[in-house]
Design an enzyme around this catalytic site. Structure first.
Site, mmCIF file in Angstrom:
data_model
loop_
_atom_site.group_PDB
_atom_site.id
_atom_site.type_symbol
_atom_site.label_atom_id
_atom_site.label_comp_id
_atom_site.label_asym_id
_atom_site.label_seq_id
_atom_site.Cartn_x
_atom_site.Cartn_y
_atom_site.Cartn_z
ATOM 1 N N ASP A 1 0.873 -1.167 0.000
ATOM 2 C CA ASP A 1 0.000 0.000 0.000
ATOM 3 C C ASP A 1 0.912 1.219 0.000
ATOM 4 O O ASP A 1 1.767 1.359 0.892
ATOM 5 C CB ASP A 1 -0.877 -0.033 1.256
ATOM 6 C CG ASP A 1 -1.838 1.136 1.368
ATOM 7 O OD1 ASP A 1 -1.586 2.185 0.746
ATOM 8 O OD2 ASP A 1 -2.827 1.017 2.109
ATOM 9 N N TYR B 1 -10.251 14.675 -6.274
ATOM 10 C CA TYR B 1 -9.289 14.179 -7.259
ATOM 11 C C TYR B 1 -8.403 15.311 -7.771
ATOM 12 O O TYR B 1 -7.176 15.175 -7.847
ATOM 13 C CB TYR B 1 -10.037 13.519 -8.412
ATOM 14 C CG TYR B 1 -9.156 12.831 -9.411
ATOM 15 C CD1 TYR B 1 -8.498 11.649 -9.085
ATOM 16 C CD2 TYR B 1 -8.985 13.352 -10.696
ATOM 17 C CE1 TYR B 1 -7.689 11.005 -10.011
ATOM 18 C CE2 TYR B 1 -8.180 12.719 -11.627
ATOM 19 C CZ TYR B 1 -7.534 11.544 -11.279
ATOM 20 O OH TYR B 1 -6.728 10.911 -12.201
ATOM 21 N N THR C 1 -7.549 3.272 -19.990
ATOM 22 C CA THR C 1 -7.230 2.459 -18.819
ATOM 23 C C THR C 1 -8.479 1.674 -18.416
ATOM 24 O O THR C 1 -9.573 1.940 -18.920
ATOM 25 C CB THR C 1 -6.781 3.361 -17.661
ATOM 26 O OG1 THR C 1 -7.829 4.304 -17.372
ATOM 27 C CG2 THR C 1 -5.509 4.125 -18.021
#
EC number: 1.1.1.35
Length: 261
Positions: free
Chosen positions: A64, A168, A203
């Protein structure tokens, strides 16, 4: 005069988010050009399978990016298996779509979601940078004095965030904002720092959308009017690695798109 370019052949790259998307495409290209790659991704990702597909020149490090312990373990794996780390490519990231305040639902953006995006995208990127810098600092400098290259992934949302992208955009804007000061911090160590700000790419996040939606998104790109290919991102990564005068800059890779609200 020191050589302006160096080949990626023989270099060792740590790639976060390496199990899929831009990270995997980068690993595939670098390994194909003679480099070695360590794919850093979550334990439940497809990282181990992808690393095996790439062969002996690739390894998987379950980690992580927000965990110092996990990232250190990945760096230890890279050093013990391949001897060092020359390149770090930060592709790990998440997205949450939520308005700051949704009037119809009388609901505010949750702090938990905002913090989670910042934690993974911004703090996770910085966590990898600060730790890999120490690893790169142990490398012998090349003839130009370089010990390593760090390449981060921002987004065009850092510049033209859309509705629902506050978290974001903040996370990616932070990556853009810290690129130059970190490049300056690490310059005495011979470590370059660059950032790529991709536009709309094919993606997994976008390829799972209905054809109608994907075609609409592609039509918004001035030229070429299509989604970016992850291989094009990987190609730019290679170009950055090989050009030693690129440092402290953000490169938009977006077909000239400027996102509308």
């Amino acid at each position: 005069m020191a050589a302006a370019c160096r080949s990626v052949k023989g270099l060792v790259a740590l790639i976060t988010g390496g199990a899929s998307g831009l990270g995997l495409a980068t690993a595939e290209r670098l390994v194909g050009q003679g480099a070695t790659a360590v794919l850093l991704d979550l334990p439940n990702s497809d990282g181990e399978t992808q690393a095996k597909k790439l062969g002996k020149s690739c390894a998987f490090a379950p980690a992580d990016v927000t965990s110092e312990k996990d990232v250190q373990a990945a760096l230890t794996l890279a050093r013990e298996k391949f001897g060092r780390v020359d390149v770090a490519v930060n592709c790990a990231g998440i997205a949450v779509a939520s308005k700051t305040y949704n009037l119809k639902k009388s609901q505010a953006h949750t702090l938990e979601d905002f913090q989670r995006v910042i934690n993974v995208n911004l703090i996770g990127t910085f966590n990898v940078i600060r730790l890999v810098a120490g690893e790169m600092g142990q490398n012998e400098p090349d003839q130009g004095g370089q010990r390593g290259v760090i390449i981060n992934t921002a987004s065009v949302a850092a510049f033209e965030g859309q509705v629902g992208q506050a978290a974001y955009s903040a996370s990616k804007g932070g990556i853009v904002g810290m690129t130059l000061p970190i490049a300056r911090d690490l310059a005495p160590m011979g470590i370059r720092v660059m950032t790529i700000a991709p536009g709309l790419f094919g993606t997994p996040l976008l390829t799972t959308l209905p054809d109608k939606v994907r075609n609409f998104l592609a039509s918004q790109v001035p030229f070429p009017s299509r989604l970016g290919d992850p291989a094009e991102y990987a190609h730019l990564v290679q170009a950055i690695i090989e050009n030693s005068f690129l440092n402290g800059e953000v490169i938009r890779l977006d077909g000239a798109i400027r996102m509308q609200p």
